[in-house]
Design a protein around this motif. Structure first.
Motif, PDB file in Angstrom:
ATOM      1  N   LEU A  33       0.712  -1.332  -0.136  1.00  0.00           N
ATOM      2  CA  LEU A  33      -0.080   0.095  -0.009  1.00  0.00           C
ATOM      3  C   LEU A  33       0.778   1.350  -0.050  1.00  0.00           C
ATOM      4  N   ILE A  34       0.778   1.936  -1.152  1.00  0.00           N
ATOM      5  CA  ILE A  34       1.522   3.227  -1.154  1.00  0.00           C
ATOM      6  C   ILE A  34       0.488   4.170  -1.596  1.00  0.00           C
ATOM      7  N   SER A  35       0.235   5.227  -0.385  1.00  0.00           N
ATOM      8  CA  SER A  35      -0.630   6.296  -0.718  1.00  0.00           C
ATOM      9  C   SER A  35       0.094   7.456  -0.592  1.00  0.00           C
ATOM     10  N   TYR A  36      -1.071   8.531  -1.184  1.00  0.00           N
ATOM     11  CA  TYR A  36      -0.708   9.823  -1.024  1.00  0.00           C
ATOM     12  C   TYR A  36      -1.838  10.726  -1.270  1.00  0.00           C
ATOM     13  N   GLU A  37      -1.538  12.197  -0.859  1.00  0.00           N
ATOM     14  CA  GLU A  37      -2.691  13.071  -0.916  1.00  0.00           C
ATOM     15  C   GLU A  37      -2.216  14.540  -1.063  1.00  0.00           C
ATOM     16  N   GLY A  38      -3.010  15.157  -1.521  1.00  0.00           N
ATOM     17  CA  GLY A  38      -2.593  16.789  -1.682  1.00  0.00           C
ATOM     18  C   GLY A  38      -3.859  17.648  -1.688  1.00  0.00           C
ATOM     19  N   THR A  39      -3.659  19.092  -1.257  1.00  0.00           N
ATOM     20  CA  THR A  39      -4.805  19.737  -1.441  1.00  0.00           C
ATOM     21  C   THR A  39      -4.909  20.316  -2.744  1.00  0.00           C
ATOM     22  N   ASN A  40      -4.000  20.176  -3.617  1.00  0.00           N
ATOM     23  CA  ASN A  40      -4.180  20.576  -5.120  1.00  0.00           C
ATOM     24  C   ASN A  40      -3.297  19.597  -5.732  1.00  0.00           C
ATOM     25  N   ALA A  41      -3.479  19.765  -7.050  1.00  0.00           N
ATOM     26  CA  ALA A  41      -2.969  18.992  -8.113  1.00  0.00           C
ATOM     27  C   ALA A  41      -1.272  18.837  -7.943  1.00  0.00           C
ATOM     28  N   LYS A  42      -0.693  20.103  -7.742  1.00  0.00           N
ATOM     29  CA  LYS A  42       0.695  20.096  -7.524  1.00  0.00           C
ATOM     30  C   LYS A  42       1.123  19.391  -6.266  1.00  0.00           C
ATOM     31  N   GLU A  43       0.544  19.325  -5.364  1.00  0.00           N
ATOM     32  CA  GLU A  43       0.720  18.868  -4.057  1.00  0.00           C
ATOM     33  C   GLU A  43       0.607  17.184  -4.374  1.00  0.00           C
ATOM     34  N   LEU A  44      -0.483  16.793  -4.869  1.00  0.00           N
ATOM     35  CA  LEU A  44      -0.702  15.358  -5.035  1.00  0.00           C
ATOM     36  C   LEU A  44       0.379  14.848  -5.854  1.00  0.00           C
ATOM     37  N   ILE A  45       0.798  15.503  -6.795  1.00  0.00           N
ATOM     38  CA  ILE A  45       1.835  15.010  -7.908  1.00  0.00           C
ATOM     39  C   ILE A  45       3.038  14.737  -6.989  1.00  0.00           C
TER      40      ILE A  45
END
Length: 113
Positions: A33-45
């Motif tokens: 499980l490798i997960s990620y998050e961000g409040t906008n597209a740049k942060e997500l990437i």
């Protein structure tokens, strides 16, 4: 295709939680499980890239082989009748069932892209 990202051979999903107001996702095609998050597209990437890099660094540190997604083999469950029909079609074309399925998938993917 929409809602996916790619980095270092890994494919990640892109989802949005309206309730939490965040973008999030996970690496597809592997057991880890490798997960990620961000409040906008740049942060997500950025978090996706960082998560993959961290996973690869951990594998290196532990001297383990990183999982590779999409190794080229998978199991497909279909009805016995469709299985029979596919075998008959493959035999009629004098090719293996594997080759028949591979050609069918290539045609299906090409028609969707």
């Amino acid at each position: 295709m929409n809602n996916i990202m790619q980095y270092k051979g890994y494919i990640g999903s892109v989802e949005f939680s309206e309730e939490d107001e965040i973008f999030y996702g996970k690496v597809l095609g592997i057991r880890s499980l490798i997960s990620y998050e961000g409040t906008n597209a740049k942060e997500l990437i950025e978090d996706f890239h960082s998560a993959v890099d961290d996973y690869l660094a951990l594998c290196k540190k532990n001297n383990t082989e990183p999982e590779k997604a999409y190794k080229g083999s998978f199991n497909v469950r279909i009805s016995p009748e469709l299985h029979k029909e596919a075998v008959i079609c493959a035999a009629a074309k004098q090719i293996s069932l594997n080759s028949f399925v591979e050609k069918a998938l290539k045609n299906a993917v090409a028609s969707l892209l």
